[in-house]
Design an enzyme around this catalytic site. Structure first.
Site: not given
Ligand code: NAD
Ligand code: TYD
Length: 345
Positions: A125-127, A150, A154
């Protein structure tokens, strides 16, 4: 090509599984997922009967199981999505975040080292770069300054994966994507939470002044970028994957309210997230130059498709919002100061 996908029942992992099986006849996928609150087999109904697909319920921290899977399945690539993926939950309970994101990644890397694999793709992630002062954009060499449990987990997992390339020549690539959105996203993240609350006429909680900036990437664009990196990326490298769409949170929420025909008065300022990153901004020049990938889905059409999906899948939303979700919602929002009193009714 046989791929071991971890976390394939979550938001991005399931999009990757669906898209890969639909578009690539030669692909076989083994999906290892623990089915935490975020994992949902309903996301995979369309592929459940596909002979090229196998689901295994299990934990990426379970070294014996992971080892057995490598022996049985001999995957050519691992795409490691499994994670505790939400900043707010990581603030409320950091322990499972470090367990899954660090120990889980370590367990998979060890199996890859022992059994060999063609590619280990660490989906990150970019975070990990932390908050970025305008007008800078983070390139892949930007310092790591993660702010939340988090993002720290990562960043640690990324460094662990890269060390396995440097030390053992496990063929690792790290990708760092910006904020994803699209269908099947768990309604704890900004966009699906705001859409589902708007559809139910509930208040939309805006942290702090709501002027924090995120770069939005449609989930299918992310999955296509992962394929581009899988096929054309260089081992040992990091690739940023951005959506080229930076917007302040308030603007995102305003657009959701406009598209759902709901009043702006539903927005409610609440106490800010501790350690809240002000701005994420990524340069994706490297992945575009080296693989030719660029995002295809503009924010307007991606958001419209996402809202449509949530309108048409209210049963899915109702099911994931029952049970555990209610406890989480209360823990995260109940005691937050607001302008108008409690958000939880
Ligand atoms: P999500 O929370 O929707 O899904 C996570 C999945 O991992 C779930 O199906 C969960 O059951 C499984 N999981 C959790 N712990 C586990 C374990 N110990 N063993 C096996 N499975 C397990 O997450 P997402 O949004 O689909 O993100 C997927 C990946 O992409 C993550 O690594 C996250 O850091 C990365 N990512 C997400 C975003 C975003 O905006 N959502 C952006 C950049 C990177
Ligand atoms: P989020 O979707 O949790 O992603 P991330 O924090 O990983 O970027 O949140 C996106 C942005 O939205 C972040 O600046 C936090 C804000 N946010 C709110 O203002 N209210 C909310 O209830 C949530 C979940 C997020």
């Amino acid at each position: 090509m046989k791929i071991l996908v971890t976390g394939g029942a979550g938001f991005i992992g399931s999009a990757f599984v669906r898209l890969s099986l639909a578009e690539r006849a030669e692909v076989r996928i083994v999906n290892l997922d623990k089915l935490t609150y975020a994992g949902n087999l309903e996301n995979l109904v369309s592929v459940a009967g596909d002979p090229r697909y196998r689901f295994i319920r299990g934990d990426v921290c379970d070294a014996e199981l992971v080892d057995r899977l490598f022996v049985e399945e001999r995957p050519e690539a691992v795409i490691h999505f499994a994670a505790e993926s939400h900043v707010d939950r990581s603030i409320l309970s950091p322990a499972p975040v470090f367990e899954t994101n660090l120990r889980g990644t370590f367990t998979l890397l060890e199996a890859a080292r022992r059994h060999g694999v063609g590619l280990f793709l660490q989906v990150s992630t970019d975070e990990v770069y932390g908050s970025i002062e305008p007008p800078a954009e983070a390139e892949e060499s930007y310092p790591l300054r993660p702010s939340s449990p988090y993002s720290a987990s990562k960043a640690g997992a990324d460094l662990l994966a890269l060390s396995y390339w440097t030390t053992y020549r496990v063929p690792v690539i790290v990708t760092r994507a910006s904020n994803n959105y699209g269908p099947y996203q768990f309604p704890e993240k900004l966009i699906p939470l705001m859409i589902s609350n708007a559809l139910e006429d509930r208040p939309l909680p805006i942290y702090g002044d709501g002027l924090q900036v995120r770069d939005w990437l449609y989930v299918d664009d992310h999955c296509r970028a992962l394929w581009a990196v899988l096929e054309r990326g260089r081992r040992g490298e990091i690739y940023n994957i951005g959506g080229s769409c930076s917007l302040p949170n308030r603007e995102v929420v305003r657009r959701i309210l406009r598209a759902t025909g709901k009043p702006e008065s539903l927005m409610q300022s609440v106490a800010d997230r501790p350690g809240h990153d002000r701005r994420y901004a990524l340069s994706s020049a490297k992945v575009t130059t080296e693989t030719g990938w660029r995002p295809q889905v503009g924010f307007e059409s991606g958001l419209a498709a996402t809202i449509r999906w949530y309108q048409e899948n209210r049963d899915w939303v109702m099911r994931v919002k029952s049970g555990e979700y209610r406890d989480y919602y209360a823990r995260n929002y109940e005691n937050r100061e607001t302008e108008l009193g409690s958000l939880v009714r």
